[in-house]
Design an enzyme around this catalytic site. Sequence first.
Site, PDB file in Angstrom:
ATOM      1  N   HIS A 166     -24.445 -36.641  36.698  1.00 16.66           N
ATOM      2  CA  HIS A 166     -24.452 -38.107  36.599  1.00 16.66           C
ATOM      3  C   HIS A 166     -25.591 -38.736  37.392  1.00 16.66           C
ATOM      4  O   HIS A 166     -26.230 -39.679  36.927  1.00 16.66           O
ATOM      5  CB  HIS A 166     -23.113 -38.653  37.087  1.00 16.66           C
ATOM      6  CG  HIS A 166     -23.056 -40.138  37.140  1.00 16.66           C
ATOM      7  ND1 HIS A 166     -23.239 -40.940  36.034  1.00 16.66           N
ATOM      8  CD2 HIS A 166     -22.850 -40.996  38.192  1.00 16.66           C
ATOM      9  CE1 HIS A 166     -23.131 -42.217  36.388  1.00 16.66           C
ATOM     10  NE2 HIS A 166     -22.899 -42.273  37.686  1.00 16.66           N
TER      11      HIS A 166
ATOM     12  N   ASP B  42     -25.764 -46.220  35.749  1.00 22.19           N
ATOM     13  CA  ASP B  42     -24.340 -46.405  36.001  1.00 22.19           C
ATOM     14  C   ASP B  42     -23.982 -47.894  35.893  1.00 22.19           C
ATOM     15  O   ASP B  42     -24.263 -48.517  34.871  1.00 22.19           O
ATOM     16  CB  ASP B  42     -23.979 -45.792  37.362  1.00 22.19           C
ATOM     17  CG  ASP B  42     -22.502 -45.768  37.658  1.00 22.19           C
ATOM     18  OD1 ASP B  42     -21.805 -44.884  37.139  1.00 22.19           O
ATOM     19  OD2 ASP B  42     -22.039 -46.653  38.410  1.00 22.19           O
TER      20      ASP B  42
ATOM     21  N   ARG C 158     -24.836 -51.028  33.045  1.00 25.62           N
ATOM     22  CA  ARG C 158     -23.916 -51.958  32.390  1.00 25.62           C
ATOM     23  C   ARG C 158     -24.371 -53.400  32.606  1.00 25.62           C
ATOM     24  O   ARG C 158     -24.255 -54.243  31.701  1.00 25.62           O
ATOM     25  CB  ARG C 158     -22.485 -51.740  32.892  1.00 25.62           C
ATOM     26  CG  ARG C 158     -22.002 -50.334  32.609  1.00 25.62           C
ATOM     27  CD  ARG C 158     -20.551 -50.062  32.949  1.00 25.62           C
ATOM     28  NE  ARG C 158     -20.325 -48.618  32.853  1.00 25.62           N
ATOM     29  CZ  ARG C 158     -20.205 -47.955  31.698  1.00 25.62           C
ATOM     30  NH1 ARG C 158     -20.253 -48.622  30.557  1.00 25.62           N
ATOM     31  NH2 ARG C 158     -20.035 -46.644  31.686  1.00 25.62           N
TER      32      ARG C 158
ATOM     33  N   HIS D 248     -11.271 -42.534  38.379  1.00 29.90           N
ATOM     34  CA  HIS D 248     -11.493 -43.668  39.281  1.00 29.90           C
ATOM     35  C   HIS D 248     -11.486 -44.993  38.525  1.00 29.90           C
ATOM     36  O   HIS D 248     -11.150 -46.027  39.101  1.00 29.90           O
ATOM     37  CB  HIS D 248     -12.804 -43.497  40.045  1.00 29.90           C
ATOM     38  CG  HIS D 248     -14.030 -43.457  39.202  1.00 29.90           C
ATOM     39  ND1 HIS D 248     -14.279 -42.462  38.290  1.00 29.90           N
ATOM     40  CD2 HIS D 248     -15.083 -44.313  39.119  1.00 29.90           C
ATOM     41  CE1 HIS D 248     -15.435 -42.701  37.679  1.00 29.90           C
ATOM     42  NE2 HIS D 248     -15.936 -43.808  38.157  1.00 29.90           N
ATOM     43  N   TRP D 249     -11.854 -44.993  37.244  1.00 30.02           N
ATOM     44  CA  TRP D 249     -11.814 -46.227  36.467  1.00 30.02           C
ATOM     45  C   TRP D 249     -10.396 -46.800  36.459  1.00 30.02           C
ATOM     46  O   TRP D 249     -10.212 -48.016  36.487  1.00 30.02           O
ATOM     47  CB  TRP D 249     -12.252 -45.965  35.026  1.00 30.02           C
ATOM     48  CG  TRP D 249     -13.735 -45.911  34.810  1.00 30.02           C
ATOM     49  CD1 TRP D 249     -14.659 -45.285  35.585  1.00 30.02           C
ATOM     50  CD2 TRP D 249     -14.456 -46.510  33.726  1.00 30.02           C
ATOM     51  NE1 TRP D 249     -15.921 -45.446  35.042  1.00 30.02           N
ATOM     52  CE2 TRP D 249     -15.822 -46.186  33.906  1.00 30.02           C
ATOM     53  CE3 TRP D 249     -14.079 -47.260  32.615  1.00 30.02           C
ATOM     54  CZ2 TRP D 249     -16.809 -46.620  33.016  1.00 30.02           C
ATOM     55  CZ3 TRP D 249     -15.061 -47.675  31.730  1.00 30.02           C
ATOM     56  CH2 TRP D 249     -16.413 -47.373  31.941  1.00 30.02           C
TER      57      TRP D 249
END
Length: 299
Positions: free
Chosen positions: A279, A106, A110, A151-152
Amino acid sequence: MFGDFTTFDLTVGPDAVPIHGVRGGDGPPVLLLHGFPQAHAMWAPVAEELARDHTVVCTDLRGYGESGRPESGDDHAGYSFRAMAADQVEVMSRLGFDGFAVAGHDRGARVTHRMLLDHPERVTRAALLDILPTAYVYGHVDRALATAYYHWFFFIQPADLPERLISADPVGYLHTLLGGWGSGLDAHPPQALAAYERAFADPAARHAMLEDYRAGASIDLEHDAAADGAGQRISVPTLVLWGGAGVVGANAESPLQVWRRAAVGPDLVTGRALPGAGHFLVDEQPDVVLGELRDFLRS
């Protein structure tokens, strides 16, 4: 949760951020990075076994868990993936590792991607768990993705609107996140869940996590565009794993196709979907993830 691992706290970077973590085992070093809304505890189900033949380091990213929560700045640079990657590279240097493997899930994945671009000489190989590149996600938003990743777009609203709304029931809201994206709340071990709840109950921690997303929609995209313009690409062997029952694999393109374009050569990127996993695939299928990581790190 981590057996014989030792705990450490190191202050790193020009903004003097305390980074909390654990270390155990002996052998080639591997750094494990968590995602939102978790902390290093997510790696407990695989860390001890992986430490049988590796030196395993698990940390809390800045703003998460028991690490520091610095000011973010007007441009949110304090929570950019560049800042987070620099933290982790310095941690590994302070622990005595000039080169190391890294696996991230997650947001941690990144950070790993940014590390591969900013510090390619430090990373020997990398694993990216259940993500597509940030710029790719924002560039391919459709109704399905916007619904799954609402949510982003909620978190990037100006402070303190999201913070105030979440404060009405922070732990209840946390549970909806941890029990979403194809996973169930019961996938998370009780001790780990308690650690996430403690952090999310702290308003400063919640604000820091949202600043991570605000950076992701602003300064991180600027960094990504600059890297792309300069022709920077992933240049080490990279493993890509995603949950077969999650959101990432529902994309029109295979995650392997997307990540292979992000590398200097397509043969550098391998991976697959984990059938039945959502996820939070480390929590749901720790033995499968452990096997994949072990095989990759030994190859």
